[in-house]
Write a protein that holds these residues in place. Structure first.
Motif, PDB file in Angstrom:
ATOM      1  N   UNK A   1      -0.191  -1.510 -12.874  1.00 60.90           N
ATOM      2  CA  UNK A   1       1.015  -0.909 -13.150  1.00 60.90           C
ATOM      3  C   UNK A   1       2.247  -0.947 -12.040  1.00 60.90           C
ATOM      4  N   UNK A   2       1.740  -0.929 -10.844  1.00 58.31           N
ATOM      5  CA  UNK A   2       3.045  -1.133  -9.846  1.00 58.31           C
ATOM      6  C   UNK A   2       3.530  -2.555 -10.051  1.00 58.31           C
TER       7      UNK A   2
ATOM      8  N   UNK B   1       0.729  -1.114   0.022  1.00 57.83           N
ATOM      9  CA  UNK B   1      -0.031  -0.038  -0.115  1.00 57.83           C
ATOM     10  C   UNK B   1       1.053   1.212  -0.142  1.00 57.83           C
ATOM     11  N   UNK B   2       1.731   1.152   0.738  1.00 57.95           N
ATOM     12  CA  UNK B   2       2.848   2.403   0.898  1.00 57.95           C
ATOM     13  C   UNK B   2       3.298   2.495  -0.323  1.00 57.95           C
ATOM     14  N   UNK B   3       3.989   1.596  -0.962  1.00 53.38           N
ATOM     15  CA  UNK B   3       4.855   1.568  -2.222  1.00 53.38           C
ATOM     16  C   UNK B   3       3.465   2.073  -3.400  1.00 53.38           C
ATOM     17  N   UNK B   4       2.558   1.397  -3.501  1.00 48.79           N
ATOM     18  CA  UNK B   4       1.740   1.794  -4.417  1.00 48.79           C
ATOM     19  C   UNK B   4       1.401   3.281  -4.360  1.00 48.79           C
TER      20      UNK B   4
ATOM     21  N   UNK C   1      -8.591   0.403   2.418  1.00 44.81           N
ATOM     22  CA  UNK C   1      -7.991   1.275   1.209  1.00 44.81           C
ATOM     23  C   UNK C   1      -7.511   0.278   0.314  1.00 44.81           C
ATOM     24  N   UNK C   2      -6.736  -0.524   0.726  1.00 48.59           N
ATOM     25  CA  UNK C   2      -6.080  -1.598  -0.274  1.00 48.59           C
ATOM     26  C   UNK C   2      -6.964  -2.316  -1.128  1.00 48.59           C
TER      27      UNK C   2
END
Ligand code: ATP
Ligand code: MG
Lengths: 402, 325, 291
Positions: free
Chosen positions: B141-142, A112-115, B130-131
């Motif tokens: 994309x990530x 999540x942080x990285x995203x 949220x995730x």
């Protein structure tokens, strides 16, 4: 209740007294003493060096990821072993489980942080008023990239329209279905629940191809077709979420309403739904947030469009997610960057809905009702720490005041 | 103690007011509409998929190629189906331990507040939610731009040391766009769903039993093993099954990462793969009318597959609920 | 107040028959609004949960403007009986019953009766305080009116009256906007009483209303019960012998043995039940020798 159990700190109640009598010492029993911290750190260091040595040998395994993958199990084993030697088996197992679980949470948060960093890093540079207000009209994708990169306005409008229509269709249907399952009941309750479960497991892309086969083949691509697909995705999600929050509304309240001679619909409308209000908002907005980011079902329903089409009922439309998907496959860097920006706008939209959910779903004091997760952290004030066991049961705030 | 003349229960005619009858009618209508939708999905996909089924017959399930144009179209869903399953299994292997750990951490271990003012537990819960809502396109994309380069090293290592196991074999020397990477990203995408559902069921553990165990001196690990897990077995399985459903059906993230390859392939760390959902997303609009029909047929297969899995899941959940109580 | 009239009616027994005959003519017009306190007469009541009979042949008259206490060991069917009295029993899946319950001579289980109408006239207070958490104190009191679409211009008077009767007015008069859940347990329970009283029921059923409360709140509620008994018939389930003695005029002792259905062992004036019980089992129970 769980976390409090081990550390019954009396700080909340002590807050006021402390100002008067500063001599009062707060007792906060901790299972984890400073010496244990030392053990933890030493084990971490030891496992790190072990893996470092092995890692240096196994040069093949390159990159931080591989290192971490090896480090974690080594640390866990070592930590268990050390505690086993120094304390009892119970303590060792307890600490092992504790560290596994903590690691799990850490690993979970990492993407999540990285995203988030990724999306902002890549999407921000191009973000401008220009990009937000322009469309892809007249942009040529082949050849050397010109300075005309276009914008995302058409996709933004499309996304908002599609999701709004989907919500207008899906949410009422979902609420009614959940009320049927949980409040009305009858012969079909069980089968409807099974069907909703089955639907919620149906992949989004299936919703897309379904709408294609039932709608698009006859009425062609349109934003409305996309909205229908999104509504199908939204329906089971919101239904299940709503059902869950309705389930935890305490039966006492329904009985109280019935004992006051309330008609069924009144009981639902005036007692059950308001009691579950915050949970309802959460589940509805979570459904909307999830459907807003769907890409796959849009491919075969709205099709995509380079120009602004504000009419969701006629002709192909664009959506932010679909735009991103199409852009990043293009061979021009500036167009790929536009895809990032579109993704950023999408991310911000989803995040905005979350904040909204928190603000609207915020609990009024003493109103008990089905509190669920979701962005409780927006309220940063101290003391807003809510009780840990969020079983969301309508708990009486036991003797909360006076 | 029983009287000779056994009294019979009253038949209570439950007279409802008109408004209540209307209310019942409307909600029941909504409930039954879900049936209709589910049935329509099956029926319409089948109708539109008919040309593809006519063209290939049962071979649609056993063919591995995807040649939908030309005089002799030959296509089938086998490699896509196996690919979907491989990706889902990899995803779950990664997601399950992390998710359950995270759910336990949030529920049992995380302090309420951190540094006295950060509502830590709520923060974590919100982050997980949220995730779950972060669009799959962003995950894709990530995964493609950030995760993939990191994964390649691990893949090489796996193929070097465990290559003899077969599945970690790499015959092409190309490690990107593999099942393993796609599965990892899909696993990450499943984590929030499994976590939040598990957390939910964990938190429903009756506090009486929990405190009872604690008052008997059980450690937290004990409480988890002996109170929390038995209580939430059904819910955990259900959440994993839901995760499986999402993993099987994930289209965009897989479509971005995987390099579409049609031969049957079980080498998970090797470039190239296939999945039904990604196939539909990637091939849409290509391959003419028959191609579209073939994709719809593939969609029908995916639909039926997820339907079966969900049915089994709800069976398991119900059964374990019966056993648990 | 029609207290005195009601008293005489009960005494003569004449009115019962009269009301009954007039009621059968138009069963839905069970009672006229504003008429207070009615007599409740359970005749041959049986109750089942599924196939298991839990109450057998219970006959009990709960007299107008009197407080009737139901006592008995746990699981003997007091709550079940109480819930039968305002048709709450039937909402439990699988539950069934036999017999009849007459409200001022009119059977509440008559097929032409609507359960909702009955419940409006026979209010209920539960063991655990259950104010509606999403409503303010004010809205909680008015909930019954709202549910039944009773329009009134005198809402504020109704609120004050109900809360005063429930002995809560002085404590919450400045907190009417607070959420119902923000009160203390005892206050919540009195709010529930006020909520039940606001629709002016003829009978008020209370199922161990004090069991979740501290002695202070318990006393307040007992006081409330005694005060409201002038205008509403009260049926109260309690495990507290002193409480039964303090508040009730009449007591019924329920018993169920070895998993058999519960039944009434003895009814009578409260003084008699506690001072001169006829049945040895009653004597044992009220003297705390079992149960
Ligand atoms: N919902 C239910 N389903 C099945 N059986 C029930 C149900 N509720 C109560 N019973 C059974 O009916 C019997 C009477 O129960 P009831 O609640 O009326 O007892 P009670 O006298 O109120 O007890 P207590 O004083 O403990 O409240 C008991 O044997 C109980 O097990
Ligand atoms: Mg009871």
């Amino acid at each position: 209740m769980t976390a409090v159990m081990d550390s019954p700190d009396i700080e909340d109640s002590g807050e006021i007294e402390e100002k008067k009598v500063s001599a009062i010492r707060r007792i906060r029993p901790k299972e984890f003493k400073p010496s244990d911290v030392v053990i933890l750190l030493l084990t971490l260091a030891a496992s790190y060096s072990i893996i470092w040595i092995i890692f240096a040998q196994l040069t093949l395994l390159s990159g931080a990821l591989g290192f971490v993958v090896l480090w974690i199990p080594t640390f866990l084993f070592l930590y268990w072993f050390v505690n086993r030697q120094m304390f009892t088996r119970q303590v060792a197992v307890d600490r092992l489980i504790g560290s596994i679980v903590t690691l799990g949470a850490g690993i979970m948060m990492l993407p999540l942080v990285m995203l988030t960093i990724f999306v902002f890093q890549k999407g921000l540079p191009l973000l401008s008023w220009d990009v937000l207000t322009k469309t892809q009209q007249g942009v040529v994708y082949t050849g050397p990239s010109g300075n005309n990169i276009g914008g995302v306005a058409h996709a933004l409008v499309g996304t908002i329209e599609e999701v709004a229509i989907a919500a207008a269709i899906g949410i009422p249907a979902a609420l009614l279905t959940a009320v049927f399952i949980n409040e009305v009941g009858g012969r079909f309750t069980k089968s409807v629940r099974v069907v909703v479960t089955a639907m919620s497991g149906t992949p989004a892309i299936v919703a897309g191809v379904f709408i294609y086969s039932i709608w698009v083949t006859k009425f062609h691509y349109s934003g409305f077709a996309g909205a229908l697909a999104l509504a199908i995705i939204l329906l089971p999600t919101v239904t299940r979420g709503t059902e869950e929050v309705l389930k935890v509304v305490h039966n006492d309240l329904r009985e109280a309403a019935i004992a006051l001679a309330a008609p069924e619909w009144r009981t639902v409308w005036s007692v059950v739904l308001p009691t579950a209000r915050s949970g309802l908002i959460t589940s509805v907005l979570l459904g909307v947030a999830i459907s807003i980011g769907e890409t796959a079902p849009l491919i075969m329903t709205i099709f995509g469009n380079q120009v602004m089409n504000a009419n969701p009922f006629v002709g192909p439309q664009m959506g932010l997610s679909l735009l991103s998907y199409k852009q990043i496959k293009l061979p021009i860097q500036s167009q790929i960057d536009l895809g990032y920006t579109s993704a950023l706008v999408l991310f911000v939209l989803v995040f905005g809905i979350f904040i909204l959910a928190r603000i609207l779903g915020a609990q009024r004091k003493g109103s008990g009702g089905g509190r669920r997760s979701l962005l409780s952290f927006v309220r940063w004030t101290p003391g807003s720490a809510l009780e840990p066991n969020e079983s969301a049961v309508v708990k009486k705030e036991e003797f909360s005041s006076d | 103690m029983t009287s000779e003349l056994a009294p019979s229960p009253l038949k209570l005619a439950n007279k409802r007011s008109n408004e209540d009858r209307l209310f019942r009618g409307v909600t029941r209508g909504a409930g039954l509409a879900t049936f209709v939708i589910l049935a329509l999905i099956g029926v319409f996909l089948f109708i539109e998929a008919l040309p593809a089924f006519r063209s290939q017959g049962w071979r649609f399930l056993t063919n591995t190629g995807w040649q939908t144009t030309g005089a002799h179209p030959q296509f089938g869903v086998l490699s896509a189906l196996s690919g979907s399953i491989i990706i889902a299994v990899i995803g779950l292997i990664i997601a399950i331990p992390v998710s359950i750990s995270c759910a336990l951490f949030i529920n049992e271990y995380a302090p309420d507040t951190l540094l006295r003012f950060i509502p830590f537990k709520n923060f974590l819960t919100a982050a997980v939610d949220l995730m779950a809502a972060v669009p799959s396109i962003i995950y894709g994309m990530w995964g493609f731009f950030i995760l993939q380069p990191h994964m390649v090293g691990l893949e090489k290592w796996l193929s070097t040391f465990f290559g003899s196991l077969g599945i970690f074999q790499n015959t092409s020397g190309a490690y990107t766009s593999s099942f393993f990477i796609a599965g990892t990203i899909v696993g990450i995408m499943c984590m929030p769903i499994i976590t939040s559902l598990c957390r939910e069921v964990f938190s429903l553990t009756p506090s009486g039993e929990r405190e009872g165990a604690m008052s008997l001196g059980a450690s937290r690990a004990r409480v988890i093993r002996d109170v929390v897990f038995p209580f939430s077995k059904g819910g955990m399985i259900g959440s994993i099954m839901l995760g499986l459903g999402r993993a099987l059906g994930e289209a965009i993230a897989v479509a971005i990462i995987i390099a579409l390859a049609f031969p049957l392939n079980f080498h998970v760390v090797q470039a190239g793969g296939n999945s039904i959902a990604a196939l539909i997303a990637l091939q849409w609009g290509a391959g003419g009318n028959l191609g579209t029909s073939a994709l719809l047929a593939a969609g029908l297969v995916l639909f039926i597959l997820t339907l079966i899995i969900n049915m089994i899941a709800s069976r398991i959940v119900n059964a374990s609920k019966m056993a648990g109580r | 107040m029609t207290n005195e009239e009601n008293m005489t009616e009960v005494l003569t027994g004449e009115t019962d028959r009269r009301v009954a005959s007039s009621a059968t003519a138009s069963p839905t017009s069970l009672r006229v609004d504003g008429v207070t306190a009615a007599e409740l007469h359970a005749k041959g009541v049986h109750a089942w949960f599924g196939e298991r009979m839990v109450l057998e042949n219970v006959d009990l008259v709960m007299e107008r403007t009197k407080v009737t206490a139901l006592i008995g060991p746990s699981g003997c069917g007091k709550s079940t009986f109480l819930r039968i009295l305002n048709r709450m029993h039937e909402i439990v899946p699988g539950a069934s019953l036999a017999g009849s319950v007459d409200l001022d001579g009119e059977d509440i289980y008559d097929p032409n009766q609507r359960a909702a109408t009955i419940r409006r006239h026979i209010g209920m207070v539960f063991q655990r305080p259950n104010p509606f958490p999403a409503m303010s104190v004010r809205d909680n009191v008015l909930a019954g009116l709202r549910f039944n679409r009773i329009k009134s211009k005198h809402k504020d008077e109704i609120i004050e009256e109900a809360l005063t009767k429930a002995g809560l007015w002085s404590e919450v008069r400045d907190r009417l906007k607070d959420m119902g859940g923000a009160l203390s347990g005892g206050q919540q329970q009195r709010l529930c009483i006020a909520r039940a009283l606001a629709v002016k029921p003829a009978v008020l059923l209370m199922d161990e209303p004090c069991s979740a409360l501290d002695p202070g709140s318990t006393l307040r509620i007992e006081q409330t019960v005694k005060e409201i008994a002038h205008e509403v018939t009260v049926v109260i389930v309690t495990h507290n012998m002193q409480q039964a003695q303090r508040v009730s005029d009449k007591t019924a002792f329920f018993l169920s043995q070895d998993g058999n259905p519960g039944y009434i062992v003895e009814t009578g004036k409260t003084e008699d039940i506690f001072a001169r019980p006829q049945d040895p089992r009653t004597a044992d129970y009220v003297q705390g020798r079992f149960g």
